[in-house]
Design an enzyme around this catalytic site. Structure first.
Site, PDB file in Angstrom:
ATOM      1  N   SER A 174       0.797  -1.239   0.000  1.00 51.69           N
ATOM      2  CA  SER A 174       0.000   0.000   0.000  1.00 51.69           C
ATOM      3  C   SER A 174       0.824   1.281   0.000  1.00 51.69           C
ATOM      4  O   SER A 174       0.266   2.357  -0.185  1.00 51.69           O
ATOM      5  CB  SER A 174      -0.935   0.022   1.203  1.00 51.69           C
ATOM      6  N   LYS A 215       0.382   3.395  -2.947  1.00 55.89           N
ATOM      7  CA  LYS A 215      -0.807   4.255  -3.098  1.00 55.89           C
ATOM      8  C   LYS A 215      -0.393   5.737  -3.141  1.00 55.89           C
ATOM      9  O   LYS A 215      -1.070   6.557  -3.750  1.00 55.89           O
ATOM     10  CB  LYS A 215      -1.815   3.985  -1.966  1.00 55.89           C
ATOM     11  N   TYR A 259      -4.374  -2.234 -10.141  1.00 58.97           N
ATOM     12  CA  TYR A 259      -4.234  -2.052  -8.688  1.00 58.97           C
ATOM     13  C   TYR A 259      -3.335  -3.137  -8.081  1.00 58.97           C
ATOM     14  O   TYR A 259      -2.425  -2.846  -7.294  1.00 58.97           O
ATOM     15  CB  TYR A 259      -5.621  -2.053  -8.023  1.00 58.97           C
ATOM     16  N   TYR A 288      -4.412   4.103   8.129  1.00 62.72           N
ATOM     17  CA  TYR A 288      -5.791   3.616   8.351  1.00 62.72           C
ATOM     18  C   TYR A 288      -6.286   4.040   9.729  1.00 62.72           C
ATOM     19  O   TYR A 288      -6.085   5.178  10.122  1.00 62.72           O
ATOM     20  CB  TYR A 288      -5.861   2.103   8.116  1.00 62.72           C
ATOM     21  N   VAL A 346       1.233  -3.602   3.922  1.00 61.98           N
ATOM     22  CA  VAL A 346       1.203  -4.889   4.640  1.00 61.98           C
ATOM     23  C   VAL A 346       2.454  -5.743   4.412  1.00 61.98           C
ATOM     24  O   VAL A 346       2.626  -6.755   5.068  1.00 61.98           O
ATOM     25  CB  VAL A 346      -0.058  -5.750   4.345  1.00 61.98           C
TER      26      VAL A 346
HETATM   27  O1  DON Z   1      -5.099  -6.465  -0.164  1.00 64.52           O
HETATM   28  C1  DON Z   1      -4.580  -5.534  -0.712  1.00 64.52           C
HETATM   29  O2  DON Z   1      -5.234  -4.736  -1.366  1.00 64.52           O
HETATM   30  C2  DON Z   1      -3.079  -5.409  -0.542  1.00 64.52           C
HETATM   31  N1  DON Z   1      -2.370  -6.104  -1.476  1.00 64.52           N
HETATM   32  C3  DON Z   1      -2.573  -4.052  -0.250  1.00 64.52           C
HETATM   33  C4  DON Z   1      -2.850  -3.817   1.141  1.00 64.52           C
HETATM   34  C5  DON Z   1      -1.949  -2.964   1.946  1.00 64.52           C
HETATM   35  O3  DON Z   1      -0.751  -2.945   1.923  1.00 64.52           O
HETATM   36  C6  DON Z   1      -2.759  -2.311   2.966  1.00 64.52           C
HETATM   37  N2  DON Z   1      -2.015  -1.868   4.016  1.00 64.52           N
HETATM   38  N3  DON Z   1      -1.469  -1.687   4.892  1.00 64.52           N
END
Ligand code: DON
Length: 318
Positions: free
Chosen positions: A64, A67, A191, A243, A261
């Protein structure tokens, strides 16, 4: 004068000993297999100096954190019109939450929750095929870092596609409200590939230089984005970058930051430093456990904070 190398070395040594390292994300197979023992930290200052420690050159999944970069590209493409489709308010919810979309007619609260980043991907698709938009994103990241080796980890991208049921739900739901303009598979393909970008801490800190330098790449002198939009991206990082833990991150660290993540965090001390930290173990909100602790230690040692009047001595006296 701060001895930044000694500070990053001390922090890396402390983190190597830390017993509670959090839990590695396990919903994407390629993330689940990473050892929680990793820790890396890199700081780039406006003069180009780099202070790095631990696994600062090991590649990890940026997730993320990207983003921030896709938002930068989308603002460059459609400008402020983006905010007709994505808001600028903290969600106070987890990164993949769907609840607010119903009452808010498919307009995500901000570009850093998954729903918001999916709309940003939809904007970036424009009239192109997903593969062209993916290539354009990689080119953008290579130019920011100044490194032609930057690439997407195809296995992680496949894992995202195979397990991304919540993202499919988010995209379909927003499409029902008319806020996704392309077939959801195409938007999600872009995405998922954004999320699967692999970077080291050193590369991530280099990528963040324009955010530390009011939108300019300090090495090339090229403008990446306007000064005002840079300030706004930093404001969103501070208020929405972690978040439902964004308040706590502002409280403990006091700098704009964006987590992923994969366990990385990009943090900016405007005019002073672009900082990347990585430790794959996450806390309950999905943010890097030791990454956050390391940044807390860093700001304790340096005094860096957007809430600190560092330039007070330069103000004219009344
Ligand atoms: O599930 C998702 O959309 C992830 N691959 C990205 C999520 C992410 O890193 C959210 N954050 N902390």
């Amino acid at each position: 004068m701060l001895d930044l190398q000694a500070i990053v070395d001390d922090i890396a040594a402390e983190m190597a000993r830390a017993p509670d390292r959090g839990k590695v994300a396990d919903y994407i197979p390629d993330l689940a297999s990473i050892s929680p023992d990793h820790f890396g930290l890199a700081i780039i200052t406006p003069d180009g100096s780099c202070y790095a420690a631990g696994d600062a050159d090991t590649l990890f999944s940026a997730q993320s954190i990207t983003k921030v970069f896709s938002l930068t590209m989308a603002l460059g493409t459609v400008g402020d019109a983006l905010h007709r489709r994505v808001g600028v308010e903290p969600s106070g919810s987890s990164f993949n939450s769907i609840v607010q979309l119903e009452t808010e007619q498919g307009i995500p609260r901000n570009p850093f929750i998954n729903a918001g980043a999916i709309v940003v991907a939809d904007v970036l698709l424009g009239r192109s095929e997903p593969n062209e938009s993916i290539a354009e994103f990689v080119r953008f990241m290579r130019a920011l870092v100044g490194d032609e080796t930057i690439a997407i980890d195809r296995d992680v991208a496949r894992g995202e596609e195979e397990t991304g049921f919540r993202n499919m739900a988010l995209a379909n739901y927003m499409r029902a409200f008319g806020n996704i303009h392309h077939p959801v598979e195409q938007t999600l393909k872009l995405y998922f590939h954004h999320c699967a970008l692999a970077l080291s801490c050193r590369q991530l800190a280099l990528a963040g230089r324009y955010l530390m330098c009011s939108g300019l790449n300090p090495e090339s002198g090229r403008r990446v984005i306007s000064k005002q939009r840079t300030r706004r991206i930093l404001a969103l990082m501070l208020t929405c970058g972690h978040y439902d833990q964004s308040g706590e991150f502002a409280f403990r660290v006091g700098l704009p930051g964006k987590s992923g993540v994969g366990g990385g965090i990009l943090t900016i001390a405007p005019g002073v430093a672009s900082i990347a930290v990585w430790s794959p173990g996450l806390n309950e909100q999905g943010n890097s456990q030791l990454g956050t602790l390391a940044l807390e230690r860093l700001v304790q040692r340096t005094g860096w904070s957007v809430f600190e009047p560092v330039f007070a001595e330069e103000l004219p006296s009344s």
